[in-house]
Scaffold this motif. Structure first.
Motif, short mmCIF file in Angstrom:
data_model
loop_
_atom_site.label_atom_id
_atom_site.label_comp_id
_atom_site.label_asym_id
_atom_site.label_seq_id
_atom_site.Cartn_x
_atom_site.Cartn_y
_atom_site.Cartn_z
N VAL A 1 0.86 -1.19 0.00
CA VAL A 1 0.00 0.00 0.00
C VAL A 1 0.89 1.23 0.00
O VAL A 1 1.66 1.46 0.93
N GLY A 2 0.80 2.04 -1.06
CA GLY A 2 1.59 3.25 -1.13
C GLY A 2 2.46 3.29 -2.37
O GLY A 2 2.42 2.39 -3.22
N THR A 3 3.25 4.34 -2.46
CA THR A 3 4.15 4.52 -3.60
C THR A 3 5.25 3.47 -3.57
O THR A 3 5.87 3.23 -2.52
N LEU A 4 5.51 2.85 -4.70
CA LEU A 4 6.53 1.82 -4.79
C LEU A 4 7.92 2.47 -4.84
O LEU A 4 8.40 2.89 -5.87
N ARG A 5 8.54 2.56 -3.66
CA ARG A 5 9.88 3.13 -3.58
C ARG A 5 10.91 2.16 -4.17
O ARG A 5 10.65 0.95 -4.26
N PRO A 6 12.09 2.66 -4.53
CA PRO A 6 13.13 1.78 -5.07
C PRO A 6 13.46 0.61 -4.16
O PRO A 6 13.69 -0.51 -4.64
N ALA A 7 13.50 0.83 -2.83
CA ALA A 7 13.83 -0.26 -1.91
C ALA A 7 12.77 -1.35 -1.94
O ALA A 7 13.08 -2.54 -1.80
N VAL A 8 11.52 -0.96 -2.13
CA VAL A 8 10.43 -1.95 -2.21
C VAL A 8 10.54 -2.74 -3.51
O VAL A 8 10.43 -3.97 -3.52
N LEU A 9 10.77 -2.05 -4.59
CA LEU A 9 10.90 -2.72 -5.89
C LEU A 9 12.09 -3.68 -5.90
O LEU A 9 12.04 -4.75 -6.52
N ALA A 10 13.15 -3.30 -5.21
CA ALA A 10 14.33 -4.15 -5.16
C ALA A 10 14.11 -5.38 -4.28
O ALA A 10 14.72 -6.43 -4.51
N ALA A 11 13.23 -5.25 -3.28
CA ALA A 11 13.04 -6.35 -2.32
C ALA A 11 12.12 -7.43 -2.84
O ALA A 11 12.27 -8.61 -2.48
N PHE A 12 11.15 -7.05 -3.69
CA PHE A 12 10.15 -8.01 -4.12
C PHE A 12 10.24 -8.25 -5.63
O PHE A 12 10.94 -7.55 -6.37
N GLY A 13 9.47 -9.24 -6.05
CA GLY A 13 9.41 -9.54 -7.47
C GLY A 13 8.48 -8.58 -8.19
O GLY A 13 8.31 -7.43 -7.79
#
Length: 500
Positions: free
Chosen positions: A444-456
């Motif tokens: 939930v929220g803006t997909l930050r770079p750290a989130v994109l890097a952590a998940f598929g």
């Protein structure tokens, strides 16, 4: 012990009846309106923090979360139940300012006027309506201000004991009290009486404050002083804006109508021979503003000192009105009514939600942050249904900020949602999800770079709409469905954490 030789003028009687009436009406009106709209995002966070009691939190000391827990336990897990604490803070502040007016020699009428102006000021109404750290801070600053005046007026060093106790409690709520102490200390060193520090009682008061602060100080030390990290982030994001807005916002936070009153109070404290013992309070307000400019603090941090100046200015304002006859009385009444009406509309939930767009939210965006949380939770619940039933037991809901997590924690169980997790502020300390949670992630929220890097792969599956078209912080929030990453939660969690 060394006594400070200062004048000891006799005080008028306290106007118990009129001041109590103002406080009771203030509390009654706030209570009647407390259930409108809904929880504020910070209130949802305080409720969650109160359910994780600790000596400190990443972004605050423990008192406000503990108040949230106590209020909801005693009065119900509702906005009106939670806000009993904030409403009582407003009522106490009203009484304290009347007592401050009395310290300056104000009689029955002056005390009543100071209490009424305080109760109807925009800042006090906002902090009395919703529970915030500044709700308690407002009480702490005015109480310290009152006790400091007692110390200066009487020269009795024993007042340091009470000051130390209130400072300690205030520090357990918000370390902003240090700005007040620094401002008053600088002012006393410049204007005197400096002898007020030359007492064994001063050391005793400091000792009391230190003892009360030690538990939260140790918590901050053990966790690497995260409050300083939060403060530096706020300063980096908003410091320039805060500096530019500090002066103009001082003119509107109480009410533009009250600006001449507190300016009269500042001038009176600086010039009046009979109040020379309190002259430091005239300098303490600009000193506090200067400190806030230097550190990039938020403009409303200095407002409680304006309440002290308001109390000082009540008597000369009333005398000025009285000298003007009926015409001046009429103009003053019209201005007072207009100022009160504006404060109520901007600070309290009296308008239909659709009417908040525009000027109201421009002056008080917190009105909009009390709208749309059930709708937000429903949007997330619909997105959760996109996850196949067999995958849901190991799926995780992860939010980008504490308001989102607090809303899902409060309203989610009724819609079949599991416990939410968040990487924001102290919510990060209450995670991470177990490493056994290897299913998809609903973010939930803006997909930050750290989130994109952590998940598929992440795909947007919903966009929040509060159904009122209100441009608050969660309007248009995206909800994305991501596949689980290759690393366990315990390993990726530190990389996801955010402090502001």
């Amino acid at each position: 012990m060394t006594a400070v030789a200062v004048p000891k003028p006799p005080l008028p009687r306290f106007a118990t009846g009129p001041v109590a009436a103002v406080a009771v009406v203030h509390i009654a009106v706030l209570t009647a309106l407390s259930s409108r709209y809904g929880f504020h995002r910070d209130e949802l966070y305080f409720i969650a923090a109160g359910n994780h009691p600790a000596s400190g939190y990443v972004d605050q000391p423990p008192i406000t979360p503990l108040l949230a827990r106590a209020a909801t336990a005693l009065f119900g897990d509702t906005p009106s139940g939670l806000r009993v604490a904030a409403t009582l803070c407003g009522g106490v502040t009203t009484v304290l300012i009347a007592l401050v007016a009395r310290e300056f020699g104000g009689g029955r009428r002056t005390q009543f006027a100071a209490a009424t102006a305080t109760a109807l000021s925009g800042y006090v109404l906002v902090m009395s309506h919703m529970l915030a750290t500044n709700s308690v801070d407002m009480v702490m600053w005015t109480a310290i201000g009152l006790l400091g005046l007692r110390l200066l007026r009487t020269g009795d060093g024993r007042w340091w004991l009470a000051i130390g106790a209130v400072v300690g409690v205030g520090m357990a709520n918000k370390w902003l009290v240090l700005v007040l102490l620094a401002a008053l200390g600088i002012a006393l060193l410049v204007t005197g009486p400096r002898a007020v520090f030359a007492s064994g009682w001063t050391i005793a008061g400091i000792a009391i404050a230190v003892v009360l602060v030690v538990p939260q100080l140790f918590w901050q030390i053990r966790h690497g002083f995260p409050m300083l990290t939060v403060a530096s982030g706020i300063r980096a994001d908003d410091g320039t804006k805060n500096r530019l807005l500090l002066v103009p916002m001082q003119l509107v936070y109480l009410s533009p109508v009250l600006v001449p009153v507190w300016i009269a109070g500042l001038a009176r404290l600086w010039r009046a021979p009979q109040l020379r013992w309190a002259r430091a309070y005239a300098l303490s307000y600009p000193a506090a503003c200067l400190i806030l400019v230097l550190v990039g603090g938020k403009p409303y941090y200095a407002v409680p000192l304006l309440l002290i100046l308001l109390a000082a200015g009540a008597d000369p304002t009333l005398r000025w009105i009285a000298r003007g006859g009926k015409r001046r009385h009429g103009y003053a009444g019209i201005l007072a009514a207009a100022g009160a009406a504006i404060s109520v509309v901007v600070a309290l939930p009296v308008l239909p939600i659709t009417a908040l767009r525009g000027p109201v939210m421009a002056f008080n965006k917190d009105q909009g942050e009390q709208v749309g949380w059930p709708e937000f939770t429903s949007t997330v619940a619909r997105a959760w249904q996109r996850i196949p039933p067999d995958q849901r037991p190991k799926a995780v809901i992860l939010t980008g900020n504490y308001g989102q997590a607090g809303a899902l924690e409060r309203f989610g169980p009724g819609l079949g949602l599991p416990r939410p997790y968040s990487n924001h502020m102290s919510y990060a300390d209450w995670g991470p999800p177990p490493d056994t949670m290897t299913g998809p992630v609903l973010y939930v929220g803006t997909l930050r770079p750290a989130v994109l890097a952590a998940f598929g792969d992440c795909q947007r599956v919903a966009v929040n709409d509060n159904s009122f078209g209100l441009p608050n912080d969660e309007q248009g929030t995206e909800i994305s469905l991501c596949s689980q990453g290759h690393e366990p939660w315990s390993r990726i969690w530190p990389r996801l954490r955010t402090f502001y």
